[in-house]
Design a protein around this motif. Structure first.
Motif, PDB file in Angstrom:
ATOM      1  N   ALA A   1       1.009   3.764  -3.046  1.00 51.36           N
ATOM      2  CA  ALA A   1       0.873   5.307  -2.772  1.00 51.36           C
ATOM      3  C   ALA A   1       1.854   6.235  -3.425  1.00 51.36           C
ATOM      4  O   ALA A   1       1.596   7.283  -4.078  1.00 51.36           O
ATOM      5  CB  ALA A   1       0.205   5.663  -1.411  1.00 51.36           C
TER       6      ALA A   1
ATOM      7  N   ILE B   1       3.372  12.709   0.913  1.00 49.61           N
ATOM      8  CA  ILE B   1       2.667  11.573   0.940  1.00 49.61           C
ATOM      9  C   ILE B   1       3.215  10.884   1.820  1.00 49.61           C
ATOM     10  O   ILE B   1       2.404   9.757   2.499  1.00 49.61           O
ATOM     11  CB  ILE B   1       2.856  10.871  -0.779  1.00 49.61           C
ATOM     12  CG1 ILE B   1       1.910   9.772  -0.711  1.00 49.61           C
ATOM     13  CG2 ILE B   1       4.463  10.543  -0.702  1.00 49.61           C
ATOM     14  CD1 ILE B   1       0.467   9.769  -0.671  1.00 49.61           C
TER      15      ILE B   1
ATOM     16  N   ILE C   1       1.557   6.375  -7.241  1.00 54.38           N
ATOM     17  CA  ILE C   1       0.353   7.499  -7.528  1.00 54.38           C
ATOM     18  C   ILE C   1       1.067   8.687  -7.410  1.00 54.38           C
ATOM     19  O   ILE C   1       0.677   9.674  -8.289  1.00 54.38           O
ATOM     20  CB  ILE C   1      -0.855   7.082  -6.690  1.00 54.38           C
ATOM     21  CG1 ILE C   1      -1.421   5.744  -6.970  1.00 54.38           C
ATOM     22  CG2 ILE C   1      -1.683   8.331  -7.140  1.00 54.38           C
ATOM     23  CD1 ILE C   1      -2.574   5.507  -6.257  1.00 54.38           C
ATOM     24  N   ALA C   2       1.661   9.137  -6.229  1.00 59.51           N
ATOM     25  CA  ALA C   2       2.279  10.394  -6.092  1.00 59.51           C
ATOM     26  C   ALA C   2       3.299  10.689  -7.287  1.00 59.51           C
ATOM     27  O   ALA C   2       3.125  11.786  -7.717  1.00 59.51           O
ATOM     28  CB  ALA C   2       2.585  10.355  -4.559  1.00 59.51           C
TER      29      ALA C   2
ATOM     30  N   LEU D   1       0.812   8.869   4.531  1.00 58.12           N
ATOM     31  CA  LEU D   1       0.707   7.153   4.619  1.00 58.12           C
ATOM     32  C   LEU D   1       1.249   6.839   6.091  1.00 58.12           C
ATOM     33  O   LEU D   1       0.684   5.903   6.652  1.00 58.12           O
ATOM     34  CB  LEU D   1       1.851   6.662   3.900  1.00 58.12           C
ATOM     35  CG  LEU D   1       0.955   6.615   2.212  1.00 58.12           C
ATOM     36  CD1 LEU D   1       2.222   6.098   1.433  1.00 58.12           C
ATOM     37  CD2 LEU D   1      -0.016   5.683   2.244  1.00 58.12           C
TER      38      LEU D   1
ATOM     39  N   VAL E   1       0.915  -1.074   0.085  1.00 57.78           N
ATOM     40  CA  VAL E   1       0.027   0.023   0.015  1.00 57.78           C
ATOM     41  C   VAL E   1       0.705   1.188   0.170  1.00 57.78           C
ATOM     42  O   VAL E   1       0.568   2.148  -0.591  1.00 57.78           O
ATOM     43  CB  VAL E   1      -0.854  -0.036   1.338  1.00 57.78           C
ATOM     44  CG1 VAL E   1      -1.681   1.349   1.242  1.00 57.78           C
ATOM     45  CG2 VAL E   1      -1.945  -1.241   0.825  1.00 57.78           C
TER      46      VAL E   1
END
Length: 309
Positions: free
Chosen positions: A169, A196, A172-173, A200, A165
């Protein structure tokens, strides 16, 4: 070697094999994290690599515990090594929480300092590769743990899910940061990497926190309410069905091991019975409680002395 012993040995060997695979995969990700983190200059990737290094060390410790649990009891540990499981679970949860907190604090410090812009090409390549490794390892462990139901493997799967995860993330960032180039949002690029990581860190903190709470419940011997309720339901029916006066039950859990002690009070003047009769009563109680096996310790005493309850 009986059927139960053979099943336990096979379960332990599969558990150890899965943990060995996890260690190798984790060291691979750690090496990639350090390499790509230095190349790209991403704090989030360096944190991910450090996370993986510590995780590999704790997983190696879990492998040692899995081997000890599979051994028979000895003169020093007559109940076996079950008590080591919650200890290593608590250690792993505490270490992961510490890493997450430090990651968050580092991200906040970077944001206050104005952030920084990593090399996005290597960062995206790392993220894609690690997401694939995490997903593949998690699926392989999940598939095989369906057969053995190992608490240690299940905990390690959570760590892999967390790592996947986190890296997804990050991917995506980083992709969003690449899309921001040449737009009016480009001045925000230095803040993407630390932001980010901070988000997280807060998002995944409850996962090791929950594991720590469950582990410390076992370490301190807090009564597992579901097991206690199940034993009481079984004994309420047993006492009423066979004409006994009362009973007292005590339950606790240490790792995967469950310890159950039951004292049954016989009424005065109950006719004497054979040992085989009481063995059959014990078997009836054990079957009703269920989950028999080498990790369930069940002691049942029949007495006419109320002081024994």
């Amino acid at each position: 070697m009986g059927a139960i012993e053979r099943a336990t040995a096979l379960k332990s060997e599969l558990e150890a094999s899965l943990l060995r695979l996890s260690i190798l995969a984790t060291f691979l990700i750690a090496a990639l994290g350090v390499l790509f983190g230095l190349v790209s200059g991403s704090l989030a990737i360096l944190f991910d690599g450090l996370f993986s290094v510590v995780d590999a060390g704790i997983t190696w410790l879990m492998l040692l515990v899995a081997r000890l649990v599979a051994q028979e009891s000895d003169a020093k540990f007559q109940y076996g090594y079950w008590h080591l499981e919650p200890l290593v679970v608590a250690l792993k949860a505490a270490v992961l929480m510490t890493l997450v907190v430090f990651g968050f604090l580092g991200a906040v410090q970077s944001l206050r300092a104005g952030g920084h812009t990593p090399e996005l090409g290597p960062a995206v390549g790392y993220s894609v590769l690690v997401v694939l490794i995490c997903a593949g390892t998690w699926f392989w462990m999940w598939r095989h743990n369906q057969r053995i139901g190992s608490a240690l493997v299940r905990l390690d799967m959570k760590a892999w899910a967390m790592s996947g995860v986190i890296t997804a993330a990050l991917l995506i960032a980083f992709l969003a940061a690449m899309a921001m180039r040449g737009t009016r949002f480009e001045p925000l690029l230095p803040y993407v990497d630390p932001a980010i990581l901070a988000i997280l860190s807060l998002a995944i903190l409850p996962v090791p926190w929950k594991d720590a709470k469950l582990a410390f419940r076992d370490i301190f011997g807090i009564v597992p309410h579901e097991l206690d309720r199940q034993v009481q339901q079984v004994m309420d029916g047993f006492v009423a069905r066979h004409g006994f006066s009362a009973y007292e039950s005590y339950v606790t859990r240490t790792g995967r091991a469950k310890f159950i002690e039951i004292s049954v009070l016989a009424p005065p003047g109950m006719p004497p019975r054979s040992i085989e009769h009481f063995d059959a009563l014990r078997a009836e109680i054990g079957d009703a409680i269920g989950e028999g096996g080498p990790d369930r310790w069940l002691t049942i005493v029949f007495t006419t002395d109320p002081a024994e309850l």
